[in-house]
Motif scaffolding. Sequence first.
Motif, PDB file in Angstrom:
ATOM      1  N   THR A 158     -29.068   7.713  -4.924  1.00 46.32           N
ATOM      2  CA  THR A 158     -29.209   6.740  -3.854  1.00 46.32           C
ATOM      3  C   THR A 158     -30.108   7.302  -2.774  1.00 46.32           C
ATOM      4  OG1 THR A 158     -28.027   5.419  -2.194  1.00 46.32           O
ATOM      5  CG2 THR A 158     -27.157   7.612  -2.671  1.00 46.32           C
ATOM      6  N   LEU A 159     -30.705   6.410  -1.970  1.00 44.06           N
ATOM      7  CA  LEU A 159     -31.515   6.839  -0.836  1.00 44.06           C
ATOM      8  C   LEU A 159     -30.709   6.879   0.455  1.00 44.06           C
ATOM      9  CD1 LEU A 159     -34.838   4.857  -1.469  1.00 44.06           C
ATOM     10  CD2 LEU A 159     -34.379   7.277  -1.950  1.00 44.06           C
ATOM     11  N   GLU A 160     -29.529   6.260   0.469  1.00 47.22           N
ATOM     12  CA  GLU A 160     -28.746   6.163   1.687  1.00 47.22           C
ATOM     13  C   GLU A 160     -28.151   7.515   2.078  1.00 47.22           C
ATOM     14  OE1 GLU A 160     -27.386   1.543   2.015  1.00 47.22           O
ATOM     15  OE2 GLU A 160     -25.959   2.939   1.096  1.00 47.22           O
ATOM     16  N   GLU A 161     -28.119   7.756   3.394  1.00 50.98           N
ATOM     17  CA  GLU A 161     -27.687   9.051   3.907  1.00 50.98           C
ATOM     18  C   GLU A 161     -26.700   8.901   5.052  1.00 50.98           C
ATOM     19  OE1 GLU A 161     -31.958  11.419   3.253  1.00 50.98           O
ATOM     20  OE2 GLU A 161     -31.209  10.964   5.274  1.00 50.98           O
ATOM     21  N   ARG A 199     -22.904   7.817  -0.804  1.00 55.66           N
ATOM     22  CA  ARG A 199     -24.080   8.162   0.000  1.00 55.66           C
ATOM     23  C   ARG A 199     -24.278   9.678   0.013  1.00 55.66           C
ATOM     24  NH1 ARG A 199     -22.071   3.735   3.723  1.00 55.66           N
ATOM     25  NH2 ARG A 199     -23.439   1.992   3.208  1.00 55.66           N
ATOM     26  N   SER A 219     -37.899   7.955   6.006  1.00 50.87           N
ATOM     27  CA  SER A 219     -36.568   7.935   5.390  1.00 50.87           C
ATOM     28  C   SER A 219     -35.446   7.675   6.389  1.00 50.87           C
ATOM     29  CB  SER A 219     -36.298   9.261   4.673  1.00 50.87           C
ATOM     30  OG  SER A 219     -36.277  10.343   5.597  1.00 50.87           O
ATOM     31  N   ALA A 279     -34.793   5.081   7.988  1.00 53.56           N
ATOM     32  CA  ALA A 279     -34.224   3.755   7.766  1.00 53.56           C
ATOM     33  C   ALA A 279     -33.074   3.804   6.763  1.00 53.56           C
ATOM     34  CB  ALA A 279     -35.301   2.793   7.285  1.00 53.56           C
ATOM     35  N   ASN A 280     -32.995   4.887   5.992  1.00 59.51           N
ATOM     36  CA  ASN A 280     -31.916   5.041   5.004  1.00 59.51           C
ATOM     37  C   ASN A 280     -30.654   5.655   5.601  1.00 59.51           C
ATOM     38  OD1 ASN A 280     -33.675   4.133   2.932  1.00 59.51           O
ATOM     39  ND2 ASN A 280     -34.513   6.203   2.710  1.00 59.51           N
ATOM     40  N   VAL A 292     -27.418   5.665   7.303  1.00 57.54           N
ATOM     41  CA  VAL A 292     -26.367   4.700   7.610  1.00 57.54           C
ATOM     42  C   VAL A 292     -25.758   4.992   8.968  1.00 57.54           C
ATOM     43  CG1 VAL A 292     -24.123   3.809   6.865  1.00 57.54           C
ATOM     44  CG2 VAL A 292     -25.886   4.341   5.174  1.00 57.54           C
ATOM     45  N   ASP A 345     -21.728  -0.116   6.600  1.00 49.73           N
ATOM     46  CA  ASP A 345     -23.101   0.052   7.051  1.00 49.73           C
ATOM     47  C   ASP A 345     -23.193  -0.319   8.529  1.00 49.73           C
ATOM     48  OD1 ASP A 345     -25.846   0.254   7.334  1.00 49.73           O
ATOM     49  OD2 ASP A 345     -26.275  -0.752   5.444  1.00 49.73           O
ATOM     50  N   ARG A 366     -26.128  -0.172  10.275  1.00 51.94           N
ATOM     51  CA  ARG A 366     -27.515  -0.458  10.633  1.00 51.94           C
ATOM     52  C   ARG A 366     -27.730  -1.929  10.966  1.00 51.94           C
ATOM     53  NH1 ARG A 366     -30.054   2.067   5.270  1.00 51.94           N
ATOM     54  NH2 ARG A 366     -28.179   1.018   4.489  1.00 51.94           N
ATOM     55  N   THR A 371     -30.166  -4.449  10.201  1.00 49.10           N
ATOM     56  CA  THR A 371     -31.257  -4.628   9.239  1.00 49.10           C
ATOM     57  C   THR A 371     -32.322  -5.600   9.731  1.00 49.10           C
ATOM     58  OG1 THR A 371     -29.910  -6.308   8.151  1.00 49.10           O
ATOM     59  CG2 THR A 371     -29.809  -4.071   7.263  1.00 49.10           C
TER      60      THR A 371
END
Length: 483
Positions: free
Chosen positions: A269-272, A314, A341, A343-344, A346, A457, A459, A461
Amino acid sequence: MHLKYLLLLTGLLLSIFNTAYAVPPIDIKTLEKIRQEALADDFAYHKVEALTTQFGARMAGTNKEQQALNWLQQELIALGIQDIKKQAVQARNWRRKSAQAEVLAPYNHQLEVVSLGGSIPTPITGIEAKVVRFSSLDHLQNSNNEDVQGKIVYLARKLNPEKTANDYLKAVRLRQKAPIIAAQKGALAVIIRSITTNNSRTAHTGAIQYHSSVAKIPAAAVSAADADLLDRLFSRNLPVTLNLSIDNSESAWLPTYNLIATLPAAEETLEEVLLLTHIDSWDLGAGALDNGAGVGIILGVIKQLSSLQTQLKRNLKIVFVSSTMLSPIGIQAYVNQHQDSLANVVVATEPDMGSGNIIRLDTMVAADKLKYADYIHNLVADLTIERGHNQSAGGANSSYLLAQQVPIFNWVQDASQYFRFLHSANDTFDKISLESLQQNVAAYSIFVYAVASTDIDFRNTDLKRQKQTISADSNNEIRAEDE
């Protein structure tokens, strides 16, 4: 309350909360296991002891910081972290040598002083001049230039013990800006009352700023007890003459690096979930509260969650930031290099307020995600943590993420002891509290697990992200490109 009853009650409350706010369920037994193990574990405490005892003060770019970074990398490997990267950054090669201040009139008296970080030296013979007192930065700003020209400016502002954390930010602005404003008015030097709640004869340092278009003048901090003496002299209308002698040096930049570790999720995953803390310290004391405690807390969190990696959705991104004390070069380099990155992320968080108990959770998240922040708070409320506001400015490093719309959780600590010893020779390991560190590790671990193992989440968006390159020149003049 019996543990079995507590588990049942917690499960019932979370069930009601989950239904009302449609948040992902979390295994209560896992949460309780994290809580109990963290509250009984002295791992973080011993890591702070090792860091401060083996390496002591860790100014960015020094051999001691390099040794501490090497040690930290081995600690991460021992905890099962395999993805470790080094991000090269620069460190200012400013070094403190000596500082002396002596009252020459109305009588001779030696003051306890320390040069402020980044200050230029005085001439070898020092600066001898009359002292002019100001109660605040605005007081100085609004003064007549002729009242300041050719004098040593003394800023007598005290740190408010009733609202210490919030007032500290105002005091820091005074410390940073005073040399610029005083120099614009023709002052020869500036001294400030040490920013501390401890009324002792120990002086406290901290960084200043210079501006490229304004002449640089020397800057120092006087101990709180000696500041009281100066105040009494002025209250009696006794003219004060001072000799200030500072010996510092600054030459070429030094190489250092941010240490970036990743505990990956079970599936790609790209989420952090981003955890920040700085490893460098001032050259006074041993850097235990600032910020050995933060390093220990993060290591404690990794220890708690590394065995739960298969449950993580994540990635955990942990950044041990260097080059923070004189100029925020380390975090600026991280933000600039990782803007694509961010934006990834959380949510991001940062322990950097010593080892005091966490007393409140402040946030900066999207308004429609506050229900999730309240949900996280509900998970740790039994650790005597209150729910705060949603206007957090972040910490020393996480504040630089706000312009990128990265959601922030700020776990506010009891700072009553922190501000007694911050930036002084008394920032030593004996000030670290085992029980408070354990409470910190428990809260951070529960929070990180809750976010990293679910789809929560924070964020917004809908926000458009704009790249903003931030830089700091060798004079510690911080600016953004679009300002």
